[in-house]
Design an enzyme around this catalytic site. Structure first.
Site, mmCIF file in Angstrom:
data_model
loop_
_atom_site.group_PDB
_atom_site.id
_atom_site.type_symbol
_atom_site.label_atom_id
_atom_site.label_comp_id
_atom_site.label_asym_id
_atom_site.label_seq_id
_atom_site.Cartn_x
_atom_site.Cartn_y
_atom_site.Cartn_z
ATOM 1 N N GLY A 179 4.104 46.293 -24.405
ATOM 2 C CA GLY A 179 4.177 45.983 -25.823
ATOM 3 C C GLY A 179 3.464 47.051 -26.640
ATOM 4 N N GLY A 180 2.225 46.793 -26.989
ATOM 5 C CA GLY A 180 1.465 47.656 -27.899
ATOM 6 C C GLY A 180 1.518 49.133 -27.546
ATOM 7 C CG HIS A 225 8.442 38.281 -24.596
ATOM 8 N ND1 HIS A 225 7.393 37.757 -25.309
ATOM 9 C CD2 HIS A 225 7.983 39.422 -24.008
ATOM 10 C CE1 HIS A 225 6.340 38.561 -25.167
ATOM 11 N NE2 HIS A 225 6.666 39.577 -24.388
ATOM 12 C CG ASN A 266 8.985 43.429 -26.103
ATOM 13 O OD1 ASN A 266 9.670 43.546 -27.121
ATOM 14 N ND2 ASN A 266 8.440 42.276 -25.732
ATOM 15 C CD1 TRP A 267 8.717 49.750 -28.955
ATOM 16 C CD2 TRP A 267 10.174 50.301 -30.567
ATOM 17 N NE1 TRP A 267 8.871 51.121 -28.941
ATOM 18 C CE2 TRP A 267 9.755 51.478 -29.917
ATOM 19 C CE3 TRP A 267 11.091 50.395 -31.606
ATOM 20 C CZ2 TRP A 267 10.227 52.741 -30.290
ATOM 21 C CZ3 TRP A 267 11.566 51.646 -31.976
ATOM 22 C CH2 TRP A 267 11.134 52.819 -31.317
ATOM 23 C CE LYS A 268 5.153 42.109 -27.245
ATOM 24 N NZ LYS A 268 3.953 41.389 -26.871
ATOM 25 C CD GLU A 315 5.850 40.498 -20.484
ATOM 26 O OE1 GLU A 315 5.595 41.689 -20.667
ATOM 27 O OE2 GLU A 315 6.252 39.751 -21.390
ATOM 28 C CB SER A 370 -3.171 44.227 -22.005
ATOM 29 O OG SER A 370 -3.210 43.267 -23.052
ATOM 30 C CD GLU A 420 5.087 38.170 -28.067
ATOM 31 O OE1 GLU A 420 6.020 38.841 -28.525
ATOM 32 O OE2 GLU A 420 4.073 38.686 -27.555
ATOM 33 N N GLY A 440 -1.031 41.041 -25.335
ATOM 34 C CA GLY A 440 -1.573 41.347 -26.654
ATOM 35 C C GLY A 440 -3.044 41.004 -26.813
HETATM 36 P P1 13P Z 1 1.216 44.000 -24.715
HETATM 37 O O1 13P Z 1 1.464 45.199 -23.849
HETATM 38 O O2 13P Z 1 1.050 44.337 -26.162
HETATM 39 O O3 13P Z 1 0.141 43.116 -24.157
HETATM 40 O O4 13P Z 1 2.562 43.136 -24.653
HETATM 41 C C1 13P Z 1 3.091 42.862 -23.406
HETATM 42 C C2 13P Z 1 4.413 42.251 -23.590
HETATM 43 O O5 13P Z 1 4.523 41.165 -24.106
HETATM 44 C C3 13P Z 1 5.588 43.027 -23.205
HETATM 45 O O6 13P Z 1 6.725 42.247 -23.266
#
Ligand code: 13P
Length: 252
Positions: free
Chosen positions: A234-235, A95, A9-11, A167, A213, A97, A173
Site C-alpha cells: 500500500g503506502g 481487500h 495497491n494505490w487505494k 494480509e 506495511s 478495507e 497501514g
Molecule cells: P500498507 O502497505 O499501506 O500497510 O497496505 C497494505 C495493503 O493493504 C495492501 O493491499
C-alpha cells in the site's frame, strides 16, 4: 517455480495526471528487473492513463475491485468487460478495507473472483485475520476458512490465474508488520489449505504474497521466506524510490 509478484495497491490515491507522472518516473527504475512480475493496481479512473503510460515497460496494470454481474442496475459498480476494454490485466479482490468498510463477505469475494477469472484476469485474492483473531490463537483456522470460501467452485485450471495476498488486517497501514516468521508460517497454512483442496502441485505453483506495511526496509527479510512469493504494497507503492527498492529486493 512459482513467480514472485510485487504489486502496488494505490487505494484511494493519485489522480490521472499524477499516475502518468509516477509511471514515467518508475519505468526506468524497474526496467529489466524481471525476476518478479511488477503490477500497479490503481483507482478505476486512473487505469486507462496507467495502461498508456506503462506501454512498452515491464509494469502491468490492475484494478482494485470488480463487480461480478455483467451489467445492469448496480450504481457505482464496474464490470469485467469495462476493465478489459481499457487494458487492466489484474484485479484485487476481497481487500480487508472492502470487507471492513463496504460490507464485502467471503461470498461476494468468491463471486467477484469467479467473474474475474472467467473474464481472463489475474485475480489477487486478499485474506487475513484481524487482531483479536490472532490474539485468540485462531489465525490458522481463519485463513484456512477464508481460503476455502473465497476459492469455492474455482477449478484447478482457473486457480493458475489466482494470486493469494495474505494480509493480516492488524498490519495494514499501521506500521506494524508481521515478523518474517509469522508471514512465512501463515502463508504456509494457506499453501497447505490449497494442497488439501487442489493437490501438492497446485500448492507449490501458486503465488502467495504478504501484505501489511511491507516497505523498502523490511521487504528483503520477508521475501526471503520460502512461503512468501511477493508483496501487496500500500503506502510504499506510492513512492517511486521505496517501490523500486522492494522490486530490487525481489531481484536480489
Ligand atoms: P500498507 O502497505 O499501506 O500497510 O497496505 C497494505 C495493503 O493493504 C495492501 O493491499
Amino acid at each position: 517455480m512459482r513467480r514472485t509478484v510485487i504489486a502496488g495497491n494505490w487505494k484511494m490515491n493519485m489522480t490521472p495526471s499524477q499516475t502518468a507522472a509516477f509511471i514515467k518516473e518508475l519505468a526506468p527504475c524497474v526496467a529489466g528487473k524481471d525476476a518478479c512480475d511488477i503490477v500497479l493496481c490503481v483507482p478505476y479512473v486512473d487505469i486507462a492513463t496507467a495502461v498508456e503510460a506503462a506501454k512498452g515497460t515491464n509494469i502491468k496494470i490492475g484494478a482494485e475491485n470488480v463487480h461480478f454481474e455483467e451489467k445492469g442496475a448496480y450504481t457505482g459498480e464496474v464490470s469485467c468487460a469495462m476493465l478489459k476494454e481499457i487494458g487492466a490485466e489484474y484485479v484485487i479482490i476481497g481487500h480487508s478495507e472492502r470487507r471492513q468498510y463496504f460490507g464485502e463477505t467471503d461470498t461476494t469475494v468468491n463471486l467477484r473472483t469467479k467473474a474475474a477469472l472467467a473474464a481472463g484476469f489475474k485475480a489477487i485474492v486478499c485474506l487475513g485475520e484481524v487482531k483479536d483473531e490472532r490474539l485468540a490463537g485462531i489465525t490458522d483456522e481463519i485463513v484456512s476458512m477464508q481460503t476455502k470460501l473465497d476459492l469455492a467452485g474455482i477449478s484447478a485450471e482457473d486457480l493458475k490465474n489466482v494470486i493469494i495476498a495474505y494480509e493480516p488486517v492488524w498490519a495494514i497501514g499501521t506500521g506494524l508488520t508481521a515478523t518474517p516468521e509469522q508471514a512465512d508460517e501463515t502463508c504456509g497454512v494457506i499453501r497447505k489449505t490449497i494442497a488439501d483442496l487442489y493437490g501438492d502441485e497446485a500448492a507449490e505453483a501458486i503465488t502467495i504474497q504478504y501484505g501489511g506495511s511491507m516497505n523498502d526496509k523490511n521487504a528483503a527479510e520477508l521475501l526471503a521466506k520460502v512461503n512468501v512469493d511477493g508483496g501487496l504494497i500500500g503506502g510504499a507503492s506510492l513512492k517511486v524510490d521505496a517501490f523500486t527498492a522492494i522490486v530490487d529486493a525481489a531481484n536480489a
